[in-house]
Design a protein around this motif. Structure first.
Motif, PDB file in Angstrom:
ATOM      1  N   VAL A  17       0.840  -1.202   0.000  1.00  0.00           N
ATOM      2  CA  VAL A  17       0.000   0.000   0.000  1.00  0.00           C
ATOM      3  C   VAL A  17       0.871   1.246   0.000  1.00  0.00           C
ATOM      4  N   GLU A  18       2.059   1.167   0.645  1.00  0.00           N
ATOM      5  CA  GLU A  18       2.965   2.321   0.647  1.00  0.00           C
ATOM      6  C   GLU A  18       3.492   2.586  -0.768  1.00  0.00           C
ATOM      7  N   GLU A  19       3.810   1.524  -1.506  1.00  0.00           N
ATOM      8  CA  GLU A  19       4.284   1.693  -2.876  1.00  0.00           C
ATOM      9  C   GLU A  19       3.173   2.254  -3.766  1.00  0.00           C
ATOM     10  N   TYR A  20       1.952   1.809  -3.522  1.00  0.00           N
ATOM     11  CA  TYR A  20       0.812   2.335  -4.290  1.00  0.00           C
ATOM     12  C   TYR A  20       0.627   3.823  -4.035  1.00  0.00           C
ATOM     13  N   PHE A  21       0.664   4.229  -2.756  1.00  0.00           N
ATOM     14  CA  PHE A  21       0.480   5.650  -2.448  1.00  0.00           C
ATOM     15  C   PHE A  21       1.597   6.498  -3.070  1.00  0.00           C
ATOM     16  N   ALA A  22       2.829   5.991  -3.037  1.00  0.00           N
ATOM     17  CA  ALA A  22       3.942   6.732  -3.633  1.00  0.00           C
ATOM     18  C   ALA A  22       3.759   6.855  -5.138  1.00  0.00           C
ATOM     19  N   PHE A  23       3.302   5.774  -5.769  1.00  0.00           N
ATOM     20  CA  PHE A  23       3.047   5.815  -7.209  1.00  0.00           C
ATOM     21  C   PHE A  23       1.919   6.787  -7.531  1.00  0.00           C
ATOM     22  N   GLU A  24       0.847   6.726  -6.752  1.00  0.00           N
ATOM     23  CA  GLU A  24      -0.314   7.578  -6.995  1.00  0.00           C
ATOM     24  C   GLU A  24       0.044   9.052  -6.818  1.00  0.00           C
ATOM     25  N   GLU A  25       0.922   9.340  -5.874  1.00  0.00           N
ATOM     26  CA  GLU A  25       1.331  10.729  -5.648  1.00  0.00           C
ATOM     27  C   GLU A  25       2.097  11.282  -6.841  1.00  0.00           C
ATOM     28  N   ARG A  26       2.852  10.417  -7.527  1.00  0.00           N
ATOM     29  CA  ARG A  26       3.627  10.863  -8.687  1.00  0.00           C
ATOM     30  C   ARG A  26       2.783  10.944  -9.960  1.00  0.00           C
ATOM     31  N   SER A  27       1.702  10.195  -9.998  1.00  0.00           N
ATOM     32  CA  SER A  27       0.949  10.038 -11.238  1.00  0.00           C
ATOM     33  C   SER A  27       0.010  11.222 -11.505  1.00  0.00           C
ATOM     34  N   GLU A  28      -0.202  11.500 -12.786  1.00  0.00           N
ATOM     35  CA  GLU A  28      -1.159  12.526 -13.189  1.00  0.00           C
ATOM     36  C   GLU A  28      -2.581  11.970 -13.212  1.00  0.00           C
ATOM     37  N   PHE A  29      -2.711  10.651 -13.151  1.00  0.00           N
ATOM     38  CA  PHE A  29      -4.023  10.024 -13.260  1.00  0.00           C
ATOM     39  C   PHE A  29      -4.341   9.244 -11.985  1.00  0.00           C
ATOM     40  N   LYS A  30      -5.605   8.888 -11.835  1.00  0.00           N
ATOM     41  CA  LYS A  30      -6.029   8.122 -10.676  1.00  0.00           C
ATOM     42  C   LYS A  30      -5.998   6.624 -10.984  1.00  0.00           C
ATOM     43  N   HIS A  31      -5.694   5.849  -9.949  1.00  0.00           N
ATOM     44  CA  HIS A  31      -5.649   4.403 -10.082  1.00  0.00           C
ATOM     45  C   HIS A  31      -6.273   3.764  -8.842  1.00  0.00           C
ATOM     46  N   GLU A  32      -6.834   2.588  -9.008  1.00  0.00           N
ATOM     47  CA  GLU A  32      -7.350   1.825  -7.879  1.00  0.00           C
ATOM     48  C   GLU A  32      -6.328   0.767  -7.473  1.00  0.00           C
ATOM     49  N   PHE A  33      -6.479   0.275  -6.253  1.00  0.00           N
ATOM     50  CA  PHE A  33      -5.497  -0.646  -5.684  1.00  0.00           C
ATOM     51  C   PHE A  33      -6.239  -1.780  -4.984  1.00  0.00           C
ATOM     52  N   ILE A  34      -6.065  -2.993  -5.478  1.00  0.00           N
ATOM     53  CA  ILE A  34      -6.748  -4.154  -4.911  1.00  0.00           C
ATOM     54  C   ILE A  34      -5.767  -5.313  -4.809  1.00  0.00           C
ATOM     55  N   ASP A  35      -5.542  -5.773  -3.577  1.00  0.00           N
ATOM     56  CA  ASP A  35      -4.727  -6.977  -3.326  1.00  0.00           C
ATOM     57  C   ASP A  35      -3.375  -6.938  -4.034  1.00  0.00           C
ATOM     58  N   GLU A  73      11.871   1.900  -9.168  1.00  0.00           N
ATOM     59  CA  GLU A  73      13.117   1.173  -8.890  1.00  0.00           C
ATOM     60  C   GLU A  73      14.073   2.027  -8.064  1.00  0.00           C
ATOM     61  N   HIS A  74      14.079   3.317  -8.315  1.00  0.00           N
ATOM     62  CA  HIS A  74      14.961   4.226  -7.577  1.00  0.00           C
ATOM     63  C   HIS A  74      14.636   4.233  -6.083  1.00  0.00           C
ATOM     64  N   GLU A  75      13.365   4.057  -5.752  1.00  0.00           N
ATOM     65  CA  GLU A  75      12.938   4.110  -4.353  1.00  0.00           C
ATOM     66  C   GLU A  75      12.919   2.728  -3.688  1.00  0.00           C
ATOM     67  N   SER A  76      12.980   1.677  -4.481  1.00  0.00           N
ATOM     68  CA  SER A  76      12.833   0.332  -3.932  1.00  0.00           C
ATOM     69  C   SER A  76      14.137  -0.188  -3.325  1.00  0.00           C
ATOM     70  N   GLU A  77      14.011  -1.006  -2.288  1.00  0.00           N
ATOM     71  CA  GLU A  77      15.175  -1.645  -1.672  1.00  0.00           C
ATOM     72  C   GLU A  77      15.579  -2.904  -2.420  1.00  0.00           C
ATOM     73  N   ARG A  78      14.723  -3.405  -3.289  1.00  0.00           N
ATOM     74  CA  ARG A  78      15.002  -4.609  -4.068  1.00  0.00           C
ATOM     75  C   ARG A  78      15.026  -4.286  -5.553  1.00  0.00           C
ATOM     76  N   LYS A  79      15.640  -5.172  -6.331  1.00  0.00           N
ATOM     77  CA  LYS A  79      15.709  -4.976  -7.775  1.00  0.00           C
ATOM     78  C   LYS A  79      14.534  -5.678  -8.461  1.00  0.00           C
ATOM     79  N   HIS A  80      14.084  -5.060  -9.552  1.00  0.00           N
ATOM     80  CA  HIS A  80      12.985  -5.616 -10.330  1.00  0.00           C
ATOM     81  C   HIS A  80      13.314  -5.472 -11.811  1.00  0.00           C
ATOM     82  N   GLU A  81      12.868  -6.438 -12.596  1.00  0.00           N
ATOM     83  CA  GLU A  81      13.029  -6.336 -14.039  1.00  0.00           C
ATOM     84  C   GLU A  81      11.744  -5.771 -14.651  1.00  0.00           C
ATOM     85  N   PHE A  82      11.870  -5.269 -15.863  1.00  0.00           N
ATOM     86  CA  PHE A  82      10.767  -4.557 -16.505  1.00  0.00           C
ATOM     87  C   PHE A  82      10.632  -5.058 -17.930  1.00  0.00           C
TER      88      PHE A  82
END
Length: 244
Positions: A17-35, A73-82
Motif C-alpha cells: 500500500v505504501e508503494e501504491y500511495f507513492a506511485f499515486e502521488e507521482r501520477s497525473e491520473f487516478k488508479h485503484e489498488f486491490i490486493d 526502482e529508484h525508491e525500492s530496496e530490491r531490484k525488479h526487471e521490466f
C-alpha cells in the motif's frame, strides 16, 4: 492489442500500500489498488495495449511506462526487471548461487584487469530496449560504457552471465535468451548451473548465434569476444552440490 507474456516469465510484483500511495502521488491520473495490483481508473481505452492479466468486466491492470518503472526502482530496496509495461520481482539467491557468481566474477576480473574490458556485477541494469530492462548476474563491457538513467543502465554489454535459479531457469533459457540475443553489442551469453557442473555458452559469430554446452570440470570455455578463457575448474572450485 494484447501484450503476450510467456509462462516462463517471473510473476509480476505485488505492490504494498505504501508503494501504491507513492506511485499515486507521482501520477497525473487516478488508479485503484486491490490486493497488491494497481488498476487503471475509468473507462478502458480500446486502442490502448491490453495487460495480459486483464479479465473482461474488471478494471485493466496498469501497464507501467519506463519512467514509472525507473522511479519505482529508484525508491525500492530490491531490484525488479521490466518487460513490456510489467514490473517483475527478482528472486533471492541461494548460497551456491552466490558462490558461483563470485567465482565467475573473480575469474573474469583476474584475466581482464588492466585491459579495455570492464566487469560489472548484478547491480548494473541492462537495457534491452526502451520497454525491457533486466539485471544479469554479471556483465562485461568493452571500452567506454554507454550509460543512461544517472549511469544505472548499461546499453552496450559485450558479454552477460546468468546463474540459474529454480524459479527463473526457464526464463533465462528462453525469453531472456532471446532478449539478450537482440542486443547489437552482445557477443556472448553464459548460462551457469548452480546444482551441477554445466555452463551453456551462446556466442555470436558468422552472422548468427552458436550454442555449446560444457559439463566437465576439466573443460575450458574460449571467450574470444573478450580475449580470455574460462576454466570450469575455477568456477566450481569449492562448490558442493546437494545429492537431492
Amino acid at each position: 492489442m494484447a501484450i503476450e507474456r510467456a509462462d516462463v516469465l517471473p510473476r509480476p510484483h505485488l505492490f504494498t500500500v505504501e508503494e501504491y500511495f507513492a506511485f499515486e502521488e507521482r501520477s497525473e491520473f487516478k488508479h485503484e489498488f486491490i490486493d497488491g495490483v494497481i488498476y487503471d481508473w475509468g473507462d478502458i481505452d480500446p486502442d490502448a495495449p491490453a495487460h495480459p492479466d486483464y479479465v473482461p468486466g474488471y478494471p485493466m491492470p496498469h501497464l507501467f511506462t519506463v519512467e514509472e518503472y525507473l522511479a519505482f526502482e529508484h525508491e525500492s530496496e530490491r531490484k525488479h526487471e521490466f518487460i513490456d509495461g510489467i514490473i517483475y520481482d527478482m528472486t533471492g539467491g541461494t548460497f551456491n548461487h552466490s558462490r558461483v557468481k563470485v567465482r565467475m566474477t573473480f575469474a573474469l576480473e583476474l584475466q581482464l584487469s588492466g585491459s579495455n574490458y570492464t566487469v560489472c556485477n548484478s547491480d548494473m541494469r541492462v537495457e534491452i530496449s526502451e520497454g525491457r530492462h533486466v539485471y544479469p548476474d554479471l556483465s562485461v563491457v568493452y571500452g567506454a560504457a554507454q550509460l543512461r538513467d544517472d549511469e544505472t543502465t548499461l546499453l552496450n554489454p559485450i558479454l552477460v552471465v546468468e546463474v540459474l535459479s529454480p524459479t527463473t531457469a526457464d526464463y533465462d533459457r528462453s525469453a531472456k535468451l532471446r532478449y539478450y540475443q537482440s542486443l547489437p553489442s552482445l557477443r556472448g551469453y553464459l548460462i551457469v548451473d548452480q546444482y551441477g557442473v554445466r555452463i551453456d555458452a551462446y556466442t555470436r559469430a558468422d552472422g548468427g548465434w552458436h550454442w555449446q554446452s560444457y559439463s566437465s570440470i576439466d573443460k575450458v570455455i574460449p571467450l574470444e569476444m573478450i580475449g580470455c578463457q574460462l576454466p570450469l575448474s575455477e568456477i566450481y572450485r569449492g562448490i558442493e552440490f546437494s545429492d537431492e
